[in-house]
Motif scaffolding. Structure first.
Motif, PDB file in Angstrom:
ATOM      1  N   SER A  53       0.830  -1.203   0.000  1.00 57.48           N
ATOM      2  CA  SER A  53       0.000   0.000   0.000  1.00 57.48           C
ATOM      3  C   SER A  53       0.865   1.254   0.000  1.00 57.48           C
ATOM      4  O   SER A  53       0.356   2.372  -0.064  1.00 57.48           O
ATOM      5  CB  SER A  53      -0.918   0.002   1.235  1.00 57.48           C
ATOM      6  N   ASN A  54       2.171   1.035   0.059  1.00 59.00           N
ATOM      7  CA  ASN A  54       3.111   2.152   0.104  1.00 59.00           C
ATOM      8  C   ASN A  54       3.166   2.858  -1.247  1.00 59.00           C
ATOM      9  O   ASN A  54       2.998   2.249  -2.303  1.00 59.00           O
ATOM     10  CB  ASN A  54       4.507   1.633   0.490  1.00 59.00           C
ATOM     11  N   GLU A  55       3.413   4.155  -1.220  1.00 56.43           N
ATOM     12  CA  GLU A  55       3.449   4.942  -2.453  1.00 56.43           C
ATOM     13  C   GLU A  55       4.570   4.482  -3.392  1.00 56.43           C
ATOM     14  O   GLU A  55       4.466   4.618  -4.609  1.00 56.43           O
ATOM     15  CB  GLU A  55       3.634   6.422  -2.126  1.00 56.43           C
ATOM     16  N   MET A  56       5.635   3.899  -2.844  1.00 53.96           N
ATOM     17  CA  MET A  56       6.718   3.419  -3.709  1.00 53.96           C
ATOM     18  C   MET A  56       6.243   2.253  -4.577  1.00 53.96           C
ATOM     19  O   MET A  56       6.550   2.178  -5.763  1.00 53.96           O
ATOM     20  CB  MET A  56       7.921   2.995  -2.861  1.00 53.96           C
ATOM     21  N   TRP A  57       5.478   1.345  -3.946  1.00 58.44           N
ATOM     22  CA  TRP A  57       4.980   0.198  -4.707  1.00 58.44           C
ATOM     23  C   TRP A  57       3.918   0.633  -5.712  1.00 58.44           C
ATOM     24  O   TRP A  57       3.824   0.103  -6.815  1.00 58.44           O
ATOM     25  CB  TRP A  57       4.419  -0.862  -3.769  1.00 58.44           C
ATOM     26  N   ASN A  58       3.103   1.594  -5.337  1.00 55.06           N
ATOM     27  CA  ASN A  58       1.990   2.032  -6.184  1.00 55.06           C
ATOM     28  C   ASN A  58       2.396   3.084  -7.215  1.00 55.06           C
ATOM     29  O   ASN A  58       1.546   3.600  -7.938  1.00 55.06           O
ATOM     30  CB  ASN A  58       0.851   2.579  -5.314  1.00 55.06           C
ATOM     31  N   GLU A  59       3.663   3.396  -7.262  1.00 58.29           N
ATOM     32  CA  GLU A  59       4.150   4.356  -8.249  1.00 58.29           C
ATOM     33  C   GLU A  59       3.886   3.844  -9.670  1.00 58.29           C
ATOM     34  O   GLU A  59       4.111   2.666  -9.968  1.00 58.29           O
ATOM     35  CB  GLU A  59       5.646   4.573  -8.050  1.00 58.29           C
ATOM     36  N   ALA A  60       3.375   4.695 -10.534  1.00 55.54           N
ATOM     37  CA  ALA A  60       3.081   4.300 -11.912  1.00 55.54           C
ATOM     38  C   ALA A  60       4.382   3.916 -12.619  1.00 55.54           C
ATOM     39  O   ALA A  60       5.336   4.693 -12.664  1.00 55.54           O
ATOM     40  CB  ALA A  60       2.390   5.443 -12.650  1.00 55.54           C
ATOM     41  N   ARG A  61       4.409   2.695 -13.167  1.00 51.70           N
ATOM     42  CA  ARG A  61       5.642   2.218 -13.803  1.00 51.70           C
ATOM     43  C   ARG A  61       5.341   0.931 -14.561  1.00 51.70           C
ATOM     44  O   ARG A  61       4.275   0.330 -14.392  1.00 51.70           O
ATOM     45  CB  ARG A  61       6.714   1.923 -12.745  1.00 51.70           C
ATOM     46  N   THR A  62       6.287   0.533 -15.381  1.00 56.56           N
ATOM     47  CA  THR A  62       6.225  -0.777 -16.011  1.00 56.56           C
ATOM     48  C   THR A  62       6.898  -1.785 -15.091  1.00 56.56           C
ATOM     49  O   THR A  62       8.059  -1.602 -14.711  1.00 56.56           O
ATOM     50  CB  THR A  62       6.943  -0.760 -17.375  1.00 56.56           C
ATOM     51  N   PHE A  63       6.184  -2.824 -14.710  1.00 58.16           N
ATOM     52  CA  PHE A  63       6.716  -3.805 -13.772  1.00 58.16           C
ATOM     53  C   PHE A  63       7.845  -4.612 -14.409  1.00 58.16           C
ATOM     54  O   PHE A  63       7.830  -4.896 -15.612  1.00 58.16           O
ATOM     55  CB  PHE A  63       5.618  -4.774 -13.340  1.00 58.16           C
ATOM     56  N   SER A  64       8.808  -4.980 -13.592  1.00 59.76           N
ATOM     57  CA  SER A  64       9.808  -5.954 -14.015  1.00 59.76           C
ATOM     58  C   SER A  64       9.209  -7.346 -13.801  1.00 59.76           C
ATOM     59  O   SER A  64       8.172  -7.503 -13.156  1.00 59.76           O
ATOM     60  CB  SER A  64      11.082  -5.805 -13.180  1.00 59.76           C
ATOM     61  N   SER A  65       9.871  -8.382 -14.321  1.00 63.16           N
ATOM     62  CA  SER A  65       9.385  -9.744 -14.115  1.00 63.16           C
ATOM     63  C   SER A  65       9.380 -10.098 -12.640  1.00 63.16           C
ATOM     64  O   SER A  65       8.473 -10.772 -12.145  1.00 63.16           O
ATOM     65  CB  SER A  65      10.260 -10.737 -14.892  1.00 63.16           C
ATOM     66  N   CYS A  66      10.393  -9.639 -11.935  1.00 64.36           N
ATOM     67  CA  CYS A  66      10.469  -9.902 -10.494  1.00 64.36           C
ATOM     68  C   CYS A  66       9.293  -9.252  -9.764  1.00 64.36           C
ATOM     69  O   CYS A  66       8.676  -9.862  -8.888  1.00 64.36           O
ATOM     70  CB  CYS A  66      11.799  -9.384  -9.951  1.00 64.36           C
TER      71      CYS A  66
END
Length: 337
Positions: free
Chosen positions: A14-27
């Motif tokens: 729920s942290n803003e770092m995780w929810n930052e708009a981005r393209t996910f890596s496979s990991c």
């Protein structure tokens, strides 16, 4: 060091770092599957778009399109990623009531259940209970990943072992795949839907073979071998099947194939059906009659699956007895009332 664990709070997601708009890596995508799968031990039943779907601990219902939007990937990349995870033995994917259900094969290793509350020491019986729970969950995951005809439904299996399905029907903002809607609705030059034109009951209307070919290729894209022309032999077979069962039978057969792992390659030979095989009279009839519903297994495989079900029930009984014994001990010690 590659042993041990790092404890990661679920609040991290729920942290803003995780929810930052981005393209996910496979990991990140793999970690997202782990944290998204159901953690609770009791199965959950949800109503999605008028349909009910049940999923259990370590399972996650999600469509390709939903994951594509979530991870900012193309749908092709999502499919390739899931295929890679399946080949590595990390997940299984099944189509349940027209929706994709992802099962994490080693979920108990990523999210082990906690010890019994109200005690300060991890006693031998607690370890035994946890080990039995772990074994039980693995067996359940194996059974859930391999549905069979005439098998005991997983919901009934869980009820017999002392568990009941959850009844929470609150809708969440997720998308689920519906195999009956895979085909995009397209129109012919005169504005008539190709699917409608294919299934029109009018006996005087000619069969739109070009529309049928496109309908087939769209329905089974990335699943079955595509066709590039409607030969006279194919037209003759199609005309014969429609004369025998009606135009609507074609859509029925296609939908039944989408729900048959066996016809899509989940068999010992990795064999898949194709257009010519489907429209042979005997095969077309068998599909309509449901002969290929579910997963067709050999006698040895059926015996193996029966042993797995028996093991699940046996482990469940042992867990209940061990838990009841532990509760009595705690009551005698005054830890719980």
């Amino acid at each position: 060091m590659d042993e041990g664990f790092l404890r990661l709070s679920r609040r991290f997601f729920s942290n803003e770092m995780w929810n930052e708009a981005r393209t996910f890596s496979s990991c990140e995508a793999w970690l997202d599957l782990i944290q998204s799968a159901r953690f609770e031990a009791t199965p959950r039943k949800e109503s999605i778009g008028g349909r009910e779907i049940s999923y259990s601990r370590g399972q996650y219902p999600a469509s390709i399109r939903f994951l594509s939007q979530r991870w900012k990937w193309s749908e092709k990349k999502v499919r390739s990623f899931l295929v890679h995870l399946r080949k590595k033995g990390m997940i299984t994917v099944e189509c349940n009531q027209g929706m994709n259900l992802i099962t994490l094969c080693k979920y108990e290793e990523y999210n082990p259940m906690g010890t019994t509350k109200g005690t300060s020491k991890d006693t031998g019986i607690e370890k035994e209970i946890n080990e039995l729970r772990h074994e039980w969950a693995q067996l359940r995951a194996q059974l859930g990943a391999q549905p069979m005809n005439n098998n005991l439904p997983q919901s009934e299996l869980l009820q017999k072992s002392g568990h009941t399905e959850g009844t929470n029907t609150k809708k969440e903002e997720r998308e689920y795949i519906d195999i009956s809607l895979h085909q995009k609705k397209e129109n012919t030059p005169d504005g008539v839907s190709k699917k409608a034109k294919l299934s029109s009951p009018s006996p005087s209307e000619k069969i739109d073979y070009s529309g049928l070919m496109e309908y087939y290729n769209t329905t089974f894209k990335d699943r079955l071998q595509q066709i590039r022309s409607m030969t006279d032999v194919r037209k003759k077979a199609v005309k014969a099947r429609i004369a025998q069962y009606g135009k609507e039978s074609v859509r029925s057969v296609f939908n039944l194939i989408l729900q048959s792992p066996f016809l899509l390659g989940a068999n010992d030979r990795n064999w898949k059906c194709d257009f010519d095989w489907i429209f042979k009279q005997a095969n077309f009839t068998k599909i309509l009659e449901g002969n290929y519903n579910g997963t067709r297994l050999s006698k040895n495989q059926q015996d193996s699956e029966q042993r797995k079900r028996d093991s699940v029930l046996a482990v469940a009984t042992t867990v209940r007895e061990a838990a009841a014994k532990k509760r009595k001990e705690l009551e005698a010690e005054g830890v719980i009332e």
